[in-house]
Design a protein around this motif. Structure first.
Motif, PDB file in Angstrom:
ATOM      1  N   SER A 229       0.814  -1.214   0.000  1.00  0.00           N
ATOM      2  CA  SER A 229       0.000   0.000   0.000  1.00  0.00           C
ATOM      3  C   SER A 229       0.846   1.261   0.000  1.00  0.00           C
ATOM      4  N   GLN A 230       2.147   1.126   0.282  1.00  0.00           N
ATOM      5  CA  GLN A 230       3.038   2.282   0.303  1.00  0.00           C
ATOM      6  C   GLN A 230       3.528   2.567  -1.108  1.00  0.00           C
ATOM      7  N   SER A 231       3.425   3.807  -1.537  1.00  0.00           N
ATOM      8  CA  SER A 231       3.764   4.161  -2.915  1.00  0.00           C
ATOM      9  C   SER A 231       5.211   4.599  -3.092  1.00  0.00           C
ATOM     10  N   GLY A 232       5.983   4.638  -2.023  1.00  0.00           N
ATOM     11  CA  GLY A 232       7.321   5.208  -2.101  1.00  0.00           C
ATOM     12  C   GLY A 232       8.416   4.250  -2.515  1.00  0.00           C
ATOM     13  N   TRP A 233       8.082   3.010  -2.871  1.00  0.00           N
ATOM     14  CA  TRP A 233       9.121   2.056  -3.245  1.00  0.00           C
ATOM     15  C   TRP A 233       9.707   2.395  -4.617  1.00  0.00           C
ATOM     16  N   GLN A 234      11.014   2.321  -4.700  1.00  0.00           N
ATOM     17  CA  GLN A 234      11.722   2.559  -5.958  1.00  0.00           C
ATOM     18  C   GLN A 234      12.566   1.345  -6.292  1.00  0.00           C
ATOM     19  N   ALA A 235      12.492   0.879  -7.526  1.00  0.00           N
ATOM     20  CA  ALA A 235      13.333  -0.233  -7.963  1.00  0.00           C
ATOM     21  C   ALA A 235      14.762   0.261  -8.175  1.00  0.00           C
ATOM     22  N   VAL A 236      15.718  -0.459  -7.622  1.00  0.00           N
ATOM     23  CA  VAL A 236      17.130  -0.162  -7.870  1.00  0.00           C
ATOM     24  C   VAL A 236      17.490  -0.764  -9.221  1.00  0.00           C
ATOM     25  N   PRO A 237      18.050   0.018 -10.153  1.00  0.00           N
ATOM     26  CA  PRO A 237      18.338  -0.516 -11.490  1.00  0.00           C
ATOM     27  C   PRO A 237      19.370  -1.641 -11.444  1.00  0.00           C
ATOM     28  N   PRO A 238      19.311  -2.551 -12.415  1.00  0.00           N
ATOM     29  CA  PRO A 238      20.387  -3.551 -12.527  1.00  0.00           C
ATOM     30  C   PRO A 238      21.731  -2.867 -12.723  1.00  0.00           C
ATOM     31  N   GLU A 239      22.785  -3.561 -12.354  1.00  0.00           N
ATOM     32  CA  GLU A 239      24.160  -3.078 -12.470  1.00  0.00           C
ATOM     33  C   GLU A 239      24.336  -1.786 -11.690  1.00  0.00           C
ATOM     34  N   SER A 240      23.869  -1.817 -10.446  1.00  0.00           N
ATOM     35  CA  SER A 240      23.969  -0.653  -9.563  1.00  0.00           C
ATOM     36  C   SER A 240      24.632  -1.037  -8.250  1.00  0.00           C
ATOM     37  N   PHE A 241      25.275  -0.038  -7.652  1.00  0.00           N
ATOM     38  CA  PHE A 241      25.899  -0.176  -6.337  1.00  0.00           C
ATOM     39  C   PHE A 241      25.332   0.927  -5.443  1.00  0.00           C
ATOM     40  N   VAL A 242      24.764   0.540  -4.324  1.00  0.00           N
ATOM     41  CA  VAL A 242      24.058   1.467  -3.436  1.00  0.00           C
ATOM     42  C   VAL A 242      24.827   1.621  -2.130  1.00  0.00           C
ATOM     43  N   LEU A 251      23.845   6.223  -5.314  1.00  0.00           N
ATOM     44  CA  LEU A 251      23.744   5.098  -6.238  1.00  0.00           C
ATOM     45  C   LEU A 251      24.696   5.358  -7.395  1.00  0.00           C
ATOM     46  N   ARG A 252      25.472   4.350  -7.765  1.00  0.00           N
ATOM     47  CA  ARG A 252      26.411   4.492  -8.868  1.00  0.00           C
ATOM     48  C   ARG A 252      26.390   3.229  -9.720  1.00  0.00           C
ATOM     49  N   PRO A 253      26.775   3.336 -11.000  1.00  0.00           N
ATOM     50  CA  PRO A 253      26.824   2.149 -11.850  1.00  0.00           C
ATOM     51  C   PRO A 253      27.860   1.155 -11.335  1.00  0.00           C
ATOM     52  N   PHE A 254      27.572  -0.131 -11.507  1.00  0.00           N
ATOM     53  CA  PHE A 254      28.503  -1.180 -11.102  1.00  0.00           C
ATOM     54  C   PHE A 254      29.073  -1.862 -12.336  1.00  0.00           C
TER      55      PHE A 254
END
Length: 265
Positions: A229-242, A251-254
């Motif tokens: 029910s929470q709308s604030g979720w964001q998908a972390v893109p593939p090939e990412s380093f958090v 967040l930066r590319p991996f």
């Protein structure tokens, strides 16, 4: 594939994420929505940070939904930083030493994914570990190996570089053996101050990873949202380093390290 959740922020009870929400990690252990298998019943574990530098660690082979001790601990333990995991085994037996998270000193680590052809590559890959880290090995999983390899590659000084070098080493060994580097790696790790995560797959099909800010002002990283029910979720893109710190998230590319190109140069 496994499911996991991690949190950094103002101190809160573990149940806020692990067991209380409608689609909590415990619920995902028997009814995951975004994994290849809905059931993750091959054990569970939690690592949490308190007053000491090293994390507390509780792991067991019971399914998370059937252990009343887990429910009780999550109601009583509060922490500003914790990692929690439910396991669907892709390799290694069902044992406490094969349950995530893994810990070494102040570090904790958990993983969703696998090293393809692990049985064929295991001997070669484990030879990359220095004796001191090999001696720390308690279980038989590719996940624990990845953690130890990252430590060997300098996790203490350079988390991003250690992850890139570890993935590069696995890829190099697989290719030298004439095998496809079928590596899926959505991992989370911490030194007790910062929460890092990595989303990578050699075939471009990395396991899911999401992030959101909590009402308390902290931030979560999860395999799949625990509150639809929470709308604030964001998908972390593939090939990412958090990297998540108390002052925010970056967040930066991996890109895995390429040792073959380095030798040619």
């Amino acid at each position: 594939m496994c499911r996991w959740a991690a949190y950094l922020g103002p101190e809160l009870f573990l149940e806020t994420i692990v067991s209380a929400p409608c689609h909590s990690l415990v619920a995902q252990s028997h009814c995951a929505l975004e994994a290849k298998t809905a059931t993750n019943g091959d054990g569970f574990g939690i690592a949490w940070y308190g007053a000491r530098p090293e994390p507390g660690l509780y792991r067991d082979i019971l399914p998370a939904w059937s252990d009343p001790n887990l429910q009780s601990l999550c109601r009583q333990i509060s922490s500003r930083l914790f990692l929690a995991h439910v396991r669907a085994a892709t390799g290694g037996g069902t044992s406490r030493t094969n349950c995530h998270p893994f810990a070494s000193g102040r570090w904790s680590f958990m993983h969703n994914g696998q090293i393809g052809a692990w049985g064929k590559l295991r001997r070669r890959l484990e030879s990359l570990l220095p004796d001191a880290l090999y001696d720390q090995r308690q279980g038989t999983t590719d996940s624990e190996f990845l953690f130890l390899l990252m430590l060997a590659e300098g996790l203490d000084q350079d988390p991003f570089g250690a992850a890139a070098r570890a993935v590069g080493r696995v890829t190099e060994v697989a290719e030298s053996a004439g095998l496809s580097p079928d590596l899926k790696l959505t991992a989370c790790f911490s030194d007790g101050e910062t929460l890092w995560a990595l989303r990578h797959a050699s075939d471009g099909l990395a396991p899911t990873l999401y992030t959101a800010q909590t009402p308390s002002g902290g931030r979560c990283l999860v395999s799949e949202p625990f509150d639809r029910s929470q709308s604030g979720w964001q998908a972390v893109p593939p090939e990412s380093f958090v990297a998540i710190r108390p002052d925010g998230m970056t967040l930066r590319p991996f890109v895995p390290a390429s040792f073959r190109l380095a030798r040619i140069a």
